[in-house]
Design a protein around this motif. Sequence first.
Motif, PDB file in Angstrom:
ATOM      1  N   ALA A 250       0.739  -1.238  -0.059  1.00  0.00           N
ATOM      2  CA  ALA A 250       0.071   0.050  -0.163  1.00  0.00           C
ATOM      3  C   ALA A 250       0.862   1.296   0.161  1.00  0.00           C
ATOM      4  O   ALA A 250       0.621   2.362  -0.763  1.00  0.00           O
ATOM      5  CB  ALA A 250      -0.978  -0.037   1.238  1.00  0.00           C
ATOM      6  N   LYS A 254       0.901   4.107  -3.076  1.00  0.00           N
ATOM      7  CA  LYS A 254       0.780   5.591  -2.811  1.00  0.00           C
ATOM      8  C   LYS A 254       1.795   6.517  -3.127  1.00  0.00           C
ATOM      9  O   LYS A 254       1.801   7.279  -3.905  1.00  0.00           O
ATOM     10  CB  LYS A 254       0.587   5.870  -1.400  1.00  0.00           C
ATOM     11  N   ARG A 282      -1.227  -6.481   2.642  1.00  0.00           N
ATOM     12  CA  ARG A 282      -2.373  -6.174   1.619  1.00  0.00           C
ATOM     13  C   ARG A 282      -1.696  -5.487   0.218  1.00  0.00           C
ATOM     14  O   ARG A 282      -0.818  -4.706   0.334  1.00  0.00           O
ATOM     15  CB  ARG A 282      -3.285  -4.964   2.285  1.00  0.00           C
ATOM     16  N   ASP A 287      -5.737  -2.000  -2.649  1.00  0.00           N
ATOM     17  CA  ASP A 287      -5.842  -0.824  -1.781  1.00  0.00           C
ATOM     18  C   ASP A 287      -6.193   0.316  -2.347  1.00  0.00           C
ATOM     19  O   ASP A 287      -7.152   1.116  -2.363  1.00  0.00           O
ATOM     20  CB  ASP A 287      -4.654  -0.718  -0.721  1.00  0.00           C
ATOM     21  N   ALA A 288      -5.626   0.601  -3.562  1.00  0.00           N
ATOM     22  CA  ALA A 288      -5.782   1.908  -4.371  1.00  0.00           C
ATOM     23  C   ALA A 288      -7.173   1.586  -5.132  1.00  0.00           C
ATOM     24  O   ALA A 288      -7.989   2.602  -5.282  1.00  0.00           O
ATOM     25  CB  ALA A 288      -4.662   1.750  -5.451  1.00  0.00           C
ATOM     26  N   ALA A 290      -9.871   0.195  -4.029  1.00  0.00           N
ATOM     27  CA  ALA A 290     -10.781   0.547  -3.082  1.00  0.00           C
ATOM     28  C   ALA A 290     -11.038   1.864  -2.810  1.00  0.00           C
ATOM     29  O   ALA A 290     -12.031   2.413  -2.382  1.00  0.00           O
ATOM     30  CB  ALA A 290     -10.651  -0.418  -1.740  1.00  0.00           C
ATOM     31  N   LEU A 291      -9.867   2.787  -2.548  1.00  0.00           N
ATOM     32  CA  LEU A 291      -9.873   4.181  -2.176  1.00  0.00           C
ATOM     33  C   LEU A 291     -10.014   5.008  -3.628  1.00  0.00           C
ATOM     34  O   LEU A 291     -10.693   6.190  -3.131  1.00  0.00           O
ATOM     35  CB  LEU A 291      -8.386   4.446  -1.675  1.00  0.00           C
ATOM     36  N   LEU A 292      -9.850   4.646  -4.548  1.00  0.00           N
ATOM     37  CA  LEU A 292      -9.924   5.674  -5.762  1.00  0.00           C
ATOM     38  C   LEU A 292     -11.021   5.312  -6.692  1.00  0.00           C
ATOM     39  O   LEU A 292     -11.100   6.093  -7.905  1.00  0.00           O
ATOM     40  CB  LEU A 292      -8.516   5.517  -6.531  1.00  0.00           C
ATOM     41  N   THR A 293     -11.915   4.419  -6.404  1.00  0.00           N
ATOM     42  CA  THR A 293     -13.088   4.103  -7.478  1.00  0.00           C
ATOM     43  C   THR A 293     -13.582   5.213  -7.838  1.00  0.00           C
ATOM     44  O   THR A 293     -14.032   5.207  -9.138  1.00  0.00           O
ATOM     45  CB  THR A 293     -14.006   3.308  -6.667  1.00  0.00           C
ATOM     46  N   ASP A 294     -14.037   6.227  -7.102  1.00  0.00           N
ATOM     47  CA  ASP A 294     -14.996   7.214  -7.243  1.00  0.00           C
ATOM     48  C   ASP A 294     -14.172   8.719  -7.329  1.00  0.00           C
ATOM     49  O   ASP A 294     -14.875   9.607  -7.477  1.00  0.00           O
ATOM     50  CB  ASP A 294     -16.070   7.505  -6.229  1.00  0.00           C
ATOM     51  N   ILE A 295     -12.819   8.755  -7.595  1.00  0.00           N
ATOM     52  CA  ILE A 295     -12.131   9.941  -7.880  1.00  0.00           C
ATOM     53  C   ILE A 295     -12.190  10.419  -9.395  1.00  0.00           C
ATOM     54  O   ILE A 295     -11.924   9.545 -10.362  1.00  0.00           O
ATOM     55  CB  ILE A 295     -10.574   9.649  -7.409  1.00  0.00           C
TER      56      ILE A 295
END
Length: 337
Positions: A250, A254, A282, A287-288, A290-295
């Motif tokens: 992760a 990043k 992980r 991780d990315a 999950a975090l960046l889906t709606d960016i």
Amino acid sequence: MATSGNAATQLVLAFDDNRLASMLFGQYGQNLALIERRLGVVAEQRGNHVSIAGSRDGVEQARRVLEGLYERLKHGDELVSGDVEGAIRMAIAQGSLFDYDPGTARATFEEINLRKRPVRARTAAQDAYIRALRRYALVFGIGPAGTGKTWLAVAHAVQLFERKEVDRIILSRPAVEAGERLGFLPGDMREKVDPYLRPIYDALFDLMEARIVERALQTGEIEIAPLAFMRGRTLSNAAIILYEAQNTTAMQMKMFLTRLGENARMIVTGDPSQVDLTAGQRSGLTDALALLTDIEGIGHVRFTSEDVVRHELVARIVDAYDRASARTRAAGDRTSE
């Protein structure tokens, strides 16, 4: 009453150039055999004629495939089995005989035009991927091996480089070990990392003239940058590809994503089902995602076994492993209850 799209019908096609017709049908009729298997029709070759029998939809789709491929041959394009498969998938995506509108339907999937040769999408997912690469500065291409996600990423980077839209291409990936302990390997940094980047090298030499690739590697216009050595850099005016991204942590992911500079394009490819990290770590790719889906401004394209463009057995192999993984997960869920 409307005629059913599954009503049996027959059609005879004639192609005026015997040499091109032979190339169209394939050695020992292998292209016709592939069309038969994929569209559920019977195709019989007689000289430069081919008789197609089957459902009306199947026959119409086979006609579109053969006539479209013949036009490409007439324009001097080469034809390989993957092109035939791509044309079949395009015909299927266009819908049935009664849904098909030749006035609005796209003639073919998206294409990347390179100096050496054009690269065409062969599946709907590849088509969406090329459009995403053109639209977004950061694109995630996710899915199993053999779907063309990394190869198309390299093709897009080469196109940007040839058009002078970027000054360089940067290729990166985590080494086999997520910690990237490369010091024990002999040679300089390029020699240490080269074995791990062989698929990208193969793509470069397939898509560019060898002398241009070698010169660009020497001048640094094509750069091999191990992921661990990306820290602290800002990458501007570059097309950057991270390959095998499922094996990043992760923190590494990043760090990589925040290297994006002015006029840069970044492409991240990987298969979340093939993580080689140690137990408990992980995946940075998971991780990315999950975090960046709606960016806004980030493209996401997912490939499946349906998009595998290698030998047709590869798709079946991927499916078999996916089914086995699903059974294992289900058994684990029952055990934990």
